[in-house]
Write an enzyme that holds these catalytic residues in place. Structure first.
Site, PDB file in Angstrom:
ATOM      1  N   CYS A 280      12.811   4.229   4.150  1.00  0.00           N
ATOM      2  CA  CYS A 280      14.374   4.092   3.833  1.00  0.00           C
ATOM      3  C   CYS A 280      14.587   5.467   3.433  1.00  0.00           C
ATOM      4  CB  CYS A 280      14.165   2.871   3.045  1.00  0.00           C
ATOM      5  SG  CYS A 280      13.747   2.866   1.163  1.00  0.00           S
ATOM      6  N   HIS A 328      14.862   0.099  -2.596  1.00  0.00           N
ATOM      7  CA  HIS A 328      14.680   0.275  -1.132  1.00  0.00           C
ATOM      8  C   HIS A 328      16.194   1.045  -1.242  1.00  0.00           C
ATOM      9  CE1 HIS A 328      15.537  -0.027   2.833  1.00  0.00           C
ATOM     10  NE2 HIS A 328      16.152  -0.828   3.125  1.00  0.00           N
ATOM     11  N   HIS A 340      19.726   2.190   7.662  1.00  0.00           N
ATOM     12  CA  HIS A 340      18.676   1.903   7.144  1.00  0.00           C
ATOM     13  C   HIS A 340      17.343   1.821   8.022  1.00  0.00           C
ATOM     14  CE1 HIS A 340      18.070  -3.022   6.113  1.00  0.00           C
ATOM     15  NE2 HIS A 340      18.532  -1.996   7.244  1.00  0.00           N
TER      16      HIS A 340
END
Length: 366
Positions: A280, A328, A340
């Site tokens: 990520c 994240h 993402h």
């Protein structure tokens, strides 16, 4: 500092630099250990019969989501330790060079000091002042005064620089030793984080592997349904966007979005920063690097160090940080969506900005 001690320390450090040429643990997708170590503290995987109800599948979905989230947090720890390891390695290289240069300078200064001592010996061992007193030539006496002053100043300068260089050399040696200890500590952190990542991913994959093909498809639908519910709830309560701000996307922001969206379809691999795969924060950090604005490597460091903004002021290119531990991150692309890299087994994709629990928003080019 004793010259022999400095030389020994420098030789030790220069030799140790050979170890720095060994590549850091490759950032390839981990191969799950068939029997993870108990030290990895992965949650125990239940072994019931294949589930047949939505309730059973929902429970498994939540377990898998938790495991991957924990793996994401461990991945951030791994990435941070790797960045720190690279930094310490670079510092050790610089310090080792400074030590070698310092030793060469000390040797040069000592040679100069020795030359001055030999010159005095050739003059009969008499101090320059005494030699002048014994001179019968007035002009020679006056010329000699200037020479004495120049010689004395030169001697003081050599001794002062020698002292300063020796002190610097001692400092360099101490700093190199400190950085070496930090380097080894970061290697330990990397190993521990890697073990946790492998254990969490292996546990999640084991849970999913026990499902029949039809159940895995239903599980994927449950994941999407959960994301849709979260997105709908977020949109219903989302503050009214500030049109003036959200419409003012910068050239760098547009470039970052263009890079990130161009990676759609590439697989998630923990620790990866492209070009073939990303985790990520690997995606977001590389996107902004491509836009000419380097940012921290991990989502936690991005949250800690980048300027924060109100969510209603969000514009394309901003980073949305998710979960309470900032484990994240996704890039806002406008219209309530992000790009993402979700988790192992998934690919870079578009998703609802509110499909996960938002911690906050940061702006790299503020």
């Amino acid at each position: 500092m004793n010259r022999r001690h400095c030389a020994a320390a420098a030789i030790t450090l220069v030799c140790a630099l050979g170890l720095l040429t060994v590549p850091v643990q490759a950032m390839a997708a981990p191969t799950p250990d068939a029997s993870p170590s108990p030290a990895a503290s992965a949650p125990a995987v239940p072994s019931p019969a294949a589930p047949s109800s939505e309730k059973d599948l929902e429970k498994i979905r939540e377990q898998i989501e938790t495991l991957y989230r924990q793996a994401g947090a461990a991945t951030d720890a791994y990435n941070l330790a790797e960045e720190q390891t690279k930094k310490q390695s670079g510092e050790i290289v610089k310090l080792a060079k400074a030590i070698v240069d310092g030793q060469a300078r000390i040797a040069e200064l000592k040679d100069r000091a020795g030359a001055q001592a030999r010159e005095q010996y050739r003059n009969g061992g008499l101090p320059p002042g005494a030699q002048l007193v014994l001179s019968d030539d007035p002009q020679l006496f006056l010329d000699g005064v200037n020479k004495v002053r120049t010689s004395q100043q030169a001697s003081k300068t050599v001794l002062a620089e020698l002292t300063r260089t020796q002190e610097d050399l001692e400092t360099y040696t101490q700093d190199a030793s400190s950085n070496w200890h930090k380097l080894e500590a970061n290697r330990v952190k990397q190993a521990e984080a890697k073990k946790k990542i492998n254990a969490q991913i292996a546990a999640a994959e084991k849970l999913e592997s026990r499902l029949a093909k039809e159940e895995r498809a239903r599980l994927r639908q449950l994941e999407q349904d959960a994301a849709n519910r979260a997105q709908s709830a977020w949109l219903a309560t989302r503050p009214t966007p500030n049109v003036d701000v959200s419409g003012a996307t910068t050239a760098a922001g547009k470039a970052a979005v263009a890079f990130a969206t161009a990676q759609i379809g590439k697989p998630y691999v923990w620790g990866a920063t492209g070009p073939g795969s990303y985790d990520c924060s690997g995606l977001t950090s590389q996107a902004w690097a491509a836009a000419g604005r380097p940012i921290p490597r991990t989502s936690q460091e991005q949250w800690r160090l980048l300027p924060r903004i109100d969510i209603q002021d969000m514009r394309p290119g901003d980073l949305i940080i998710y979960h309470a531990d900032a484990s994240h991150v996704g890039m806002y692309v406008g219209d309530g969506a992000i790009v993402h890299s979700p988790r192992p087994g998934r690919h870079v994709t578009l998703a609802g900005a509110g499909s996960m629990k938002i911690l906050g928003v940061v702006r790299p080019d503020r």
